[in-house]
Design an enzyme around this catalytic site. Structure first.
Site, PDB file in Angstrom:
ATOM      1  N   GLU A  14     -71.140  22.052  18.171  1.00 44.49           N
ATOM      2  CA  GLU A  14     -71.535  22.967  19.097  1.00 44.49           C
ATOM      3  C   GLU A  14     -71.822  22.517  20.348  1.00 44.49           C
ATOM      4  OE1 GLU A  14     -74.229  25.968  17.429  1.00 44.49           O
ATOM      5  OE2 GLU A  14     -73.391  26.480  16.248  1.00 44.49           O
TER       6      GLU A  14
ATOM      7  N   CYS B 154     -75.843  19.813  26.389  1.00 42.75           N
ATOM      8  CA  CYS B 154     -76.508  19.973  25.581  1.00 42.75           C
ATOM      9  C   CYS B 154     -74.872  19.497  24.495  1.00 42.75           C
ATOM     10  CB  CYS B 154     -77.428  20.632  23.991  1.00 42.75           C
ATOM     11  SG  CYS B 154     -77.655  20.058  22.807  1.00 42.75           S
TER      12      CYS B 154
ATOM     13  N   CYS C 194     -75.760  17.312   9.933  1.00 45.85           N
ATOM     14  CA  CYS C 194     -76.229  16.755   9.801  1.00 45.85           C
ATOM     15  C   CYS C 194     -77.135  15.978   8.697  1.00 45.85           C
ATOM     16  CB  CYS C 194     -77.730  17.122  10.838  1.00 45.85           C
ATOM     17  SG  CYS C 194     -79.296  16.007  11.168  1.00 45.85           S
TER      18      CYS C 194
ATOM     19  N   CYS D 233     -84.349  18.597   8.983  1.00 42.80           N
ATOM     20  CA  CYS D 233     -86.005  19.861   8.980  1.00 42.80           C
ATOM     21  C   CYS D 233     -85.087  20.629   9.213  1.00 42.80           C
ATOM     22  CB  CYS D 233     -85.128  19.302  11.190  1.00 42.80           C
ATOM     23  SG  CYS D 233     -86.417  17.609  11.246  1.00 42.80           S
TER      24      CYS D 233
ATOM     25  N   CYS E 210     -84.931  23.453  11.209  1.00 46.53           N
ATOM     26  CA  CYS E 210     -83.853  23.577  12.134  1.00 46.53           C
ATOM     27  C   CYS E 210     -81.951  24.536  11.907  1.00 46.53           C
ATOM     28  CB  CYS E 210     -82.777  22.220  12.555  1.00 46.53           C
ATOM     29  SG  CYS E 210     -81.844  21.795  13.465  1.00 46.53           S
TER      30      CYS E 210
ATOM     31  N   CYS F 266     -79.034  25.236  18.027  1.00 41.93           N
ATOM     32  CA  CYS F 266     -78.400  24.883  17.046  1.00 41.93           C
ATOM     33  C   CYS F 266     -78.151  24.737  15.981  1.00 41.93           C
ATOM     34  CB  CYS F 266     -78.670  22.907  17.659  1.00 41.93           C
ATOM     35  SG  CYS F 266     -78.252  22.379  19.301  1.00 41.93           S
TER      36      CYS F 266
END
Length: 346
Positions: free
Chosen positions: A92, A105, A112, A116, A119, A333
Site C-alpha cells: 500500500e 507514504c 511486517c 505492534c 497496527c 497502513c
C-alpha cells in the site's frame, strides 16, 4: 535465471553493470536517467540506446514495476493505492495533499515482523522485503497517476524500514539523486519502531532526513504491552540511541505517539513522556489512531488528545496533533491489503 533488477541499482552500481556488458559509462548514466528521471517501464522507451544493446539488456535485466490493483480517493483528497507486485503480493501507498505539496507514504516490506498490536500492517507477519526499485516504483506510479509532482516522502507504510536497511538506504540514494526525481533528504522522513543497532548505523550516514520514532508509550511496561520490539530494545536503550543520533546528525527527532483510549492517554503518561524526552530537540506527534479490525485498541476522543497535547506544551515539550486523513478509505497502513487478502480467501 536470476535477472538483474535495474531500478534497484544506484547510479554508480548501474554504470558499473553497464560497463560489465562492454558498454561505455555514459550509457549507464543515460539509462539511469531513463529509469529515474523519465521513469520508463519498458526498454523500448529508451530511444537513444542501440536496439541490439537493449535486446541484450532485456534478456539479463528487468525494470521493477507494479500495477494499481485498487485505488480509493477520500473526500479530503487523500489517495490510497493497493499496488500489486509481479509476484502477486500487494503493498500500500498513500498520497496526502498539504499546502506545501504532495506527500507519499510508502511501504518498505510486504507485511511486517514487528507485531505492534494496534497496527494492521503486521497482521499475517512478514512475507518479504521490498527491493529499492520496488519502493521507487511506488513513488513513480503514484506520481504518474495523480498527475502532480510528489515533493515529500514518508517511509511509514507497511513494514519496518530499518528491518530492510540496505534496500532502504539504496532507495534513499536513488530517490534523492540529481539525475533522478531529486527529492531532497530534508523532504524525507523515515519511521522506525526502535531497532536500536540500525538507528546507530543510520546515524553514521548523516543523511539529513528526519528520523521518526514510533514511541507510543513512556515506559517499558506499557510499551511492551503494545510493541513486542520493546522487549529487545527497551525504552532506556531506545532513547539513548536517539540522543546519540541527534548528537551525531544535529537533526531534530520526531516521536510518534498513537493515542489509544484508556491505555496511554492519561495525564500521568503525558508527564512521564515529557520527563523521558526532556533535554532533546524533539517533536511529539500525537496520532489519533485509525480503527483497525481485529485490534483491541480504540482512538482517544478529540478532547482527551487536545488535553494531552496542552499538558505536554505546559511541560515544555513541542507537541502537535497529526491531521487525520483518509479515515473514510481505510487509510491506516495495512487495512486495504488485509481487505484484499480476505476477499481472495473467500
Amino acid at each position: 535465471m536470476e535477472y538483474v533488477q535495474l531500478t534497484s541499482l544506484t547510479e554508480p552500481q548501474l554504470v558499473a553493470y553497464i560497463q560489465s556488458l562492454g558498454q561505455p559509462a555514459f550509457r549507464g548514466r543515460q539509462i539511469y536517467k531513463w529509469l529515474h528521471e523519465k521513469q520508463v517501464t519498458d526498454f523500448s522507451q529508451m530511444t537513444d540506446q542501440p536496439k541490439a544493446f537493449l535486446e541484450k539488456l532485456s534478456e539479463a535485466a528487468v525494470i521493477e514495476t507494479l500495477t494499481i490493483a485498487r485505488k480509493q480517493v477520500s473526500k479530503d483528497g487523500t489517495v490510497k493505492y493497493l499496488f500489486r507486485l509481479p509476484d502477486g503480493n500487494c503493498i500500500e501507498s498513500v498520497v496526502m495533499r498539504y499546502s506545501y505539496g504532495n506527500t507519499i507514504c510508502v511501504s518498505t516490506e510486504v507485511g511486517c515482523a514487528m507485531g505492534c498490536r494496534f497496527c494492521a500492517s503486521t497482521q499475517g507477519g512478514l512475507v518479504r522485503r521490498l527491493t529499492a526499485g520496488e519502493i521507487c516504483a511506488e513513488v513513480y506510479a503514484a506520481q504518474k497517476d495523480v498527475g502532480e509532482r510528489i515533493s515529500n516522502i514518508v517511509l511509514m507504510g507497511i513494514g519496518e524500514p530499518l528491518d530492510n536497511y540496505n534496500n532502504v538506504l539504496d532507495f534513499l540514494r536513488i530517490i534523492s539523486s540529481d539525475h533522478g526525481i531529486n527529492i531532497g533528504m530534508r523532504n524525507i522522513s523515515l519511521s522506525t519502531c526502535g531497532l536500536v543497532p540500525k538507528i546507530a548505523e543510520l546515524a553514521q550516514e548523516c543523511l539529513g532526513l528526519t528520523l521518526s520514532v514510533s514511541l507510543h508509550a513512556p515506559n517499558n511496561t506499557l510499551r511492551s504491552s503494545m510493541m513486542p520490539v520493546n522487549d529487545a530494545y527497551p525504552v532506556e536503550e531506545l532513547i539513548a540511541a536517539c540522543r546519540a543520533y541527534q548528537q551525531k546528525t544535529g537533526r531534530r527527532i520526531s516521536f510518534e505517539y498513537a493515542m489509544v483510549k484508556g491505555v496511554n492517554d492519561t495525564p500521568a503518561c503525558a508527564e512521564e513522556l515529557a520527563h523521558l524526552l526532556r533535554g532533546m530537540s524533539a517533536h511529539i506527534n500525537l496520532i489519533p489512531i485509525n480503527p483497525v479490525d481485529g485490534s483491541q485498541y480504540s482512538a482517544s476522543d478529540a478532547k482527551n488528545v487536545n488535553d494531552f497535547k496542552e499538558r505536554l506544551i505546559a511541560l515544555g515539550m513541542n507537541a502537535t496533533v497529526r491531521r487525520r486523513l483518509g479515515t473514510d478509505i481505510s487509510a491506516a497502513c495495512g487495512q486495504l491489503r488485509q481487505e484484499a487478502k480476505g476477499e481472495s480467501d473467500q
